[in-house]
Design an enzyme around this catalytic site. Sequence first.
Site, mmCIF file in Angstrom:
data_model
loop_
_atom_site.group_PDB
_atom_site.id
_atom_site.type_symbol
_atom_site.label_atom_id
_atom_site.label_comp_id
_atom_site.label_asym_id
_atom_site.label_seq_id
_atom_site.Cartn_x
_atom_site.Cartn_y
_atom_site.Cartn_z
ATOM 1 N N HIS A 1 -1.519 3.882 -1.836
ATOM 2 C CA HIS A 1 -2.597 4.844 -1.569
ATOM 3 C C HIS A 1 -2.587 5.999 -2.556
ATOM 4 N N TYR B 1 3.380 1.997 2.024
ATOM 5 C CA TYR B 1 3.902 2.388 3.345
ATOM 6 C C TYR B 1 5.414 2.152 3.423
ATOM 7 N N GLN C 1 -18.736 5.141 2.757
ATOM 8 C CA GLN C 1 -19.310 6.359 3.331
ATOM 9 C C GLN C 1 -19.203 6.442 4.844
ATOM 10 N N GLU D 1 0.809 -1.232 0.000
ATOM 11 C CA GLU D 1 0.000 0.000 0.000
ATOM 12 C C GLU D 1 0.839 1.279 0.000
ATOM 13 N N ARG E 1 2.198 -8.649 4.400
ATOM 14 C CA ARG E 1 1.340 -8.083 3.336
ATOM 15 C C ARG E 1 2.261 -7.589 2.235
HETATM 16 P P1 FAD Z 1 -36.657 7.221 0.068
HETATM 17 O O1 FAD Z 1 -35.605 6.296 -0.335
HETATM 18 O O2 FAD Z 1 -36.962 8.334 -0.856
HETATM 19 O O3 FAD Z 1 -37.969 6.363 0.322
HETATM 20 C C1 FAD Z 1 -39.227 6.941 0.526
HETATM 21 C C2 FAD Z 1 -40.313 5.945 0.174
HETATM 22 O O4 FAD Z 1 -41.557 6.428 0.631
HETATM 23 C C3 FAD Z 1 -40.479 5.688 -1.308
HETATM 24 O O5 FAD Z 1 -40.344 4.311 -1.595
HETATM 25 C C4 FAD Z 1 -41.875 6.178 -1.627
HETATM 26 O O6 FAD Z 1 -42.520 5.392 -2.618
HETATM 27 C C5 FAD Z 1 -42.554 6.047 -0.296
HETATM 28 N N1 FAD Z 1 -43.705 6.938 -0.095
HETATM 29 C C6 FAD Z 1 -43.761 8.284 -0.218
HETATM 30 N N2 FAD Z 1 -44.982 8.733 0.083
HETATM 31 C C7 FAD Z 1 -45.715 7.662 0.418
HETATM 32 C C8 FAD Z 1 -47.057 7.491 0.844
HETATM 33 N N3 FAD Z 1 -47.883 8.498 1.014
HETATM 34 N N4 FAD Z 1 -47.489 6.235 1.085
HETATM 35 C C9 FAD Z 1 -46.672 5.167 0.943
HETATM 36 N N5 FAD Z 1 -45.389 5.290 0.551
HETATM 37 C C10 FAD Z 1 -44.926 6.518 0.298
HETATM 38 N N6 FAD Z 1 -27.265 7.631 -0.820
HETATM 39 C C11 FAD Z 1 -26.122 7.213 -0.337
HETATM 40 O O7 FAD Z 1 -25.938 7.200 0.874
HETATM 41 N N7 FAD Z 1 -25.122 6.769 -1.146
HETATM 42 C C12 FAD Z 1 -25.248 6.753 -2.468
HETATM 43 O O8 FAD Z 1 -24.327 6.367 -3.174
HETATM 44 C C13 FAD Z 1 -26.465 7.194 -3.023
HETATM 45 N N8 FAD Z 1 -26.631 7.198 -4.350
HETATM 46 C C14 FAD Z 1 -27.810 7.624 -4.863
HETATM 47 C C15 FAD Z 1 -27.980 7.631 -6.233
HETATM 48 C C16 FAD Z 1 -29.172 8.052 -6.784
HETATM 49 C C17 FAD Z 1 -29.328 8.074 -8.293
HETATM 50 C C18 FAD Z 1 -30.232 8.462 -5.938
HETATM 51 C C19 FAD Z 1 -31.547 8.918 -6.518
HETATM 52 C C20 FAD Z 1 -30.071 8.471 -4.573
HETATM 53 C C21 FAD Z 1 -28.848 8.068 -4.021
HETATM 54 N N9 FAD Z 1 -28.638 8.087 -2.659
HETATM 55 C C22 FAD Z 1 -27.456 7.638 -2.150
HETATM 56 C C23 FAD Z 1 -29.601 8.684 -1.734
HETATM 57 C C24 FAD Z 1 -30.388 7.654 -0.941
HETATM 58 O O9 FAD Z 1 -30.972 6.731 -1.800
HETATM 59 C C25 FAD Z 1 -31.428 8.400 -0.108
HETATM 60 O O10 FAD Z 1 -30.772 9.268 0.770
HETATM 61 C C26 FAD Z 1 -32.282 7.425 0.682
HETATM 62 O O11 FAD Z 1 -32.947 6.563 -0.176
HETATM 63 C C27 FAD Z 1 -33.295 8.189 1.522
HETATM 64 O O12 FAD Z 1 -34.033 7.250 2.213
HETATM 65 P P2 FAD Z 1 -35.512 7.539 2.735
HETATM 66 O O13 FAD Z 1 -35.953 6.257 3.315
HETATM 67 O O14 FAD Z 1 -35.517 8.732 3.592
HETATM 68 O O15 FAD Z 1 -36.358 7.913 1.448
HETATM 69 P P1 NAP Z 2 -26.849 17.442 -3.224
HETATM 70 O O1 NAP Z 2 -25.632 16.672 -3.026
HETATM 71 O O2 NAP Z 2 -27.341 18.332 -2.164
HETATM 72 O O3 NAP Z 2 -26.615 18.244 -4.561
HETATM 73 C C1 NAP Z 2 -27.550 19.090 -5.108
HETATM 74 C C2 NAP Z 2 -26.821 19.985 -6.092
HETATM 75 O O4 NAP Z 2 -27.771 20.810 -6.674
HETATM 76 C C3 NAP Z 2 -25.799 20.826 -5.380
HETATM 77 O O5 NAP Z 2 -24.527 20.385 -5.775
HETATM 78 C C4 NAP Z 2 -26.118 22.220 -5.838
HETATM 79 O O6 NAP Z 2 -24.953 22.563 -6.524
HETATM 80 C C5 NAP Z 2 -27.275 22.112 -6.803
HETATM 81 N N1 NAP Z 2 -28.337 23.064 -6.445
HETATM 82 C C6 NAP Z 2 -28.922 23.240 -5.245
HETATM 83 N N2 NAP Z 2 -29.853 24.212 -5.333
HETATM 84 C C7 NAP Z 2 -29.869 24.625 -6.612
HETATM 85 C C8 NAP Z 2 -30.610 25.607 -7.318
HETATM 86 N N3 NAP Z 2 -31.556 26.328 -6.724
HETATM 87 N N4 NAP Z 2 -30.360 25.775 -8.617
HETATM 88 C C9 NAP Z 2 -29.435 25.036 -9.223
HETATM 89 N N5 NAP Z 2 -28.699 24.115 -8.597
HETATM 90 C C10 NAP Z 2 -28.917 23.913 -7.307
HETATM 91 O O7 NAP Z 2 -28.063 16.519 -3.577
HETATM 92 P P2 NAP Z 2 -28.230 15.348 -4.614
HETATM 93 O O8 NAP Z 2 -27.218 15.330 -5.674
HETATM 94 O O9 NAP Z 2 -29.654 15.488 -5.015
HETATM 95 O O10 NAP Z 2 -28.020 14.060 -3.765
HETATM 96 C C11 NAP Z 2 -28.887 13.772 -2.662
HETATM 97 C C12 NAP Z 2 -28.147 13.044 -1.614
HETATM 98 O O11 NAP Z 2 -27.902 11.706 -2.058
HETATM 99 C C13 NAP Z 2 -26.813 13.702 -1.396
HETATM 100 O O12 NAP Z 2 -26.841 14.509 -0.250
HETATM 101 C C14 NAP Z 2 -25.869 12.555 -1.279
HETATM 102 O O13 NAP Z 2 -25.385 12.434 0.026
HETATM 103 C C15 NAP Z 2 -26.632 11.319 -1.651
HETATM 104 N N6 NAP Z 2 -25.874 10.720 -2.729
HETATM 105 C C16 NAP Z 2 -24.638 10.244 -2.450
HETATM 106 C C17 NAP Z 2 -23.880 9.706 -3.429
HETATM 107 C C18 NAP Z 2 -22.515 9.174 -3.130
HETATM 108 O O14 NAP Z 2 -21.835 8.720 -4.035
HETATM 109 N N7 NAP Z 2 -22.058 9.165 -1.905
HETATM 110 C C19 NAP Z 2 -24.373 9.631 -4.717
HETATM 111 C C20 NAP Z 2 -25.639 10.127 -4.985
HETATM 112 C C21 NAP Z 2 -26.367 10.682 -3.976
HETATM 113 P P3 NAP Z 2 -24.554 24.030 -6.892
HETATM 114 O O15 NAP Z 2 -25.258 24.947 -5.981
HETATM 115 O O16 NAP Z 2 -23.098 24.102 -6.742
HETATM 116 O O17 NAP Z 2 -24.977 24.092 -8.322
HETATM 117 FE FE1 SF4 Z 3 -18.031 0.703 4.564
HETATM 118 FE FE2 SF4 Z 3 -20.390 -0.267 5.318
HETATM 119 FE FE3 SF4 Z 3 -20.177 1.047 2.994
HETATM 120 FE FE4 SF4 Z 3 -19.123 -1.420 3.314
HETATM 121 S S1 SF4 Z 3 -21.289 -0.856 3.363
HETATM 122 S S2 SF4 Z 3 -18.114 0.325 2.393
HETATM 123 S S3 SF4 Z 3 -18.431 -1.296 5.425
HETATM 124 S S4 SF4 Z 3 -19.852 1.878 5.044
#
Ligand code: FAD
Ligand code: NAP
Ligand code: SF4
Length: 694
Positions: free
Chosen positions: A266, A180, A353, A178, A228
């Site tokens: 790294h 080191y 994360q 790695e 390692r």
């Molecule tokens: P949600 O996942 O939004 O779930 C809410 C649920 O409530 C939905 O299934 C919806 O159908 C249901 N619902 C809403 N209203 C009602 C109702 N009235 N009755 C019944 N059901 C209802 N997070 C990460 O940590 N790492 C990542 O890499 C990551 N990548 C992402 C990539 C993408 C493209 C997207 C879109 C999101 C990503 N996220 C990631 C974000 C992550 O998925 C969300 O932060 C997480 O899913 C939020 O969880 P939640 O349970 O609060 O809401």
């Molecule tokens: P986000 O990370 O909060 O990004 C939203 C982006 O939208 C910001 O970068 C902001 O960038 C832009 N924005 C905000 N207000 C705006 C406005 N009024 N007009 C134009 N641009 C605006 O949210 P997200 O991308 O929707 O992701 C949601 C959550 O999912 C994130 O918080 C993240 O933690 C999680 N997620 C994580 C991963 C991962 O790989 N770890 C991947 C996907 C999602 P500017 O203001 O700079 O333009």
């Molecule tokens: Fe780390 Fe848990 Fe994500 Fe695996 S699932 S990479 S152990 S935070």
Amino acid sequence: MSHPNSHSHAPTHSKYPRLLEPLDLGFTQLKNRVLMGSMHTGLEEIPGGDERMAAYFAERAKGGVGLIVTGGFAPNNRSATADGSRQISTDEDIRAHQKITAAVHEHDCKICMQILHTGRYAFNKNPIAPSAIQAPINPNKPQAATLEEIEEQINDFVKLAASAQKANYDGVEIMGSEGYFINQFIASRTNQRDDDWGGSYQNRIRLPIEVVRRVRGAVGEKFIIIFRLSMLDLVEGGSSYEEVIELGQALEKVGVTIMNTGIGWHEARIPTIATKVPRAAFTWVTAKFKQHFSIPVITSNRINTPKVAEQVLSRGDADMVSLARPFLADPEFVNKAIANKADEINTCIGCNQACLDHVFSGKLSSCLVNPRACHETMINITQTSNPKNIAVVGAGPAGLAAATTAAECGHSVTLFDAANEIGGQFNIAKQVPGKEEFYETIRYYKRQLELTGVIVKLNHSVTTDELNQSDFDTVLIATGITPRLPPIEGIEHSKVLNYLDVIRDKKRVGNKVAIIGAGGIGFDVAEYLVHQHHKTDDGKDIAQSIPEFMEQWGVDMTFEHRSGVEGVVPDELIEQDSAQREVYLLQLKASKMGAGLGKTTGWIHRLGLKQKDVKMLSSCDYQKIDDQGLHLSIAGKQTILDVDHVIICAGQESLNSLADGLTKTFQLIGGADVAAELDAKRAIHQGTLTAISL
Ligand code: FAD
Ligand code: NAP
Ligand code: SF4
């Protein structure tokens, strides 16, 4: 010692006979072929950390793993990762570690302490290295070790190994990869000495050989020494194939018991453990070296299911597998494999994360899918004395964690979702190329819902009236978020889509695209649009193949190129991909693109999109969207992007109107509670803790 390939004890009833077969080391036996690899968690440094470490390791030992390696401990102050890193120097330290080893031994599991000298990677003011060459990932320049200092470092390795033996460890792992300290001596990249410790390869490998020889001399024959070995440095100026074999064979002769595999320094700019790295992507490396060694060889990197581990061992790539993060995600990994219940394993999704990103921000490690990791003495699921009737609305990560935890505590739980499947936004995330692991979390929760007896009602959009008229005692509102629509003129234009339109609803997207918002989702949408999609016959997204991945990142699989990368020409695959679509990823902020992405993965997202020619532009001020495209100024300069589509990824807003007029006791969790900076780590953590506190 029996040959590492003997399989005489393989359990015949198991789906994983190779994995679960004991490994005879001559003076001792490991009960199976699974090593919990070394991870620094931060427990090492916090007050009360020893007790918490004992509980953390004991839980994994109880879960069936054969051998554990601790996080790295430094032989002296200067070699520690950072000022204040925990040392093992006093009798009191040794007594504390005796408690850790006792807790592990109680479960018929072995444990080795890792000795980690970080060399020029040490974040202190005065790092020491073979030569005064600064690492690209450290602001501090190291001092070249004097001859006396080299002797001191070796002695300190020996002293720490002796202390580990006193603390009843079964052995040590000497970290030689790695990038080191030891690796720094081996490679001409970092060792430009002209004395006996530098110059020729034979001189440069004197340090690892001396360290092992003297450690073996101090600890005697019946003590495990794992080394390692960096088998693929992935940086220029590293070792060649023949050199790695020469070193490995020399180390065997001076007393190494087991050879572990190290992949990549790294500072290498090739992903080696992130989620987009295909499973078991690097075991071909170990396989190539194994034939040259007579001691058992361990392979590692992105092995996260028993099936994959079994395949690796049956192919003969290694004698043992090392899994690290999968043990944060599920301490019971091995027991579940033994019971043929792999579908109950909480799979590590490789997101970094809550583990590595935490360590690199000075926070305690945990796990996104298992908030109990490293909190074993603090977060516990116990039976309630006051069972309630609970409704959980929303089956995203927050709702799933809450529902299954509440049911485990003994509450009667009904989980609703408007969609026809559980998972919430994970059903969107799993379709992003490189995020296929998110399927596993949904699979895990699906099984947990069955096991805990949660009543699941899908295709059921819950209303406030319905809840008010129900006999639920408490409602957990986990309804998530709704995408934010920024107030830009023309936002209703037919060119405008949001990320749900693109990924979930598969709306047609043109060849020229602007993405507004460069958060995690903006990056994912860009990846989705420029990447080739790989699907199984039944339409499920699958990861890139290992050769494709290596080709994309410029890794030579033939071992003709030194360190796997030297002189490798970038591939044609990238050009093909990038030619498909022209994508602009835009942000308002003037800061670096993707600054808010994960600490250990942000660079991978940036580099990956750059390879595919995505144009990343900051300081964007959006004015309007019309038939011509997107009108904006970029760093003050007016322009029009004549794009076919503008995709909005501008953050999210909470969806929690269900709470308005709700007469029941309720709590908001996940995105329904706070949308800003929401991620699945917070959603699952909050869902779990809320359920425990009901
Ligand atoms: P949600 O996942 O939004 O779930 C809410 C649920 O409530 C939905 O299934 C919806 O159908 C249901 N619902 C809403 N209203 C009602 C109702 N009235 N009755 C019944 N059901 C209802 N997070 C990460 O940590 N790492 C990542 O890499 C990551 N990548 C992402 C990539 C993408 C493209 C997207 C879109 C999101 C990503 N996220 C990631 C974000 C992550 O998925 C969300 O932060 C997480 O899913 C939020 O969880 P939640 O349970 O609060 O809401
Ligand atoms: P986000 O990370 O909060 O990004 C939203 C982006 O939208 C910001 O970068 C902001 O960038 C832009 N924005 C905000 N207000 C705006 C406005 N009024 N007009 C134009 N641009 C605006 O949210 P997200 O991308 O929707 O992701 C949601 C959550 O999912 C994130 O918080 C993240 O933690 C999680 N997620 C994580 C991963 C991962 O790989 N770890 C991947 C996907 C999602 P500017 O203001 O700079 O333009
Ligand atoms: Fe780390 Fe848990 Fe994500 Fe695996 S699932 S990479 S152990 S935070």
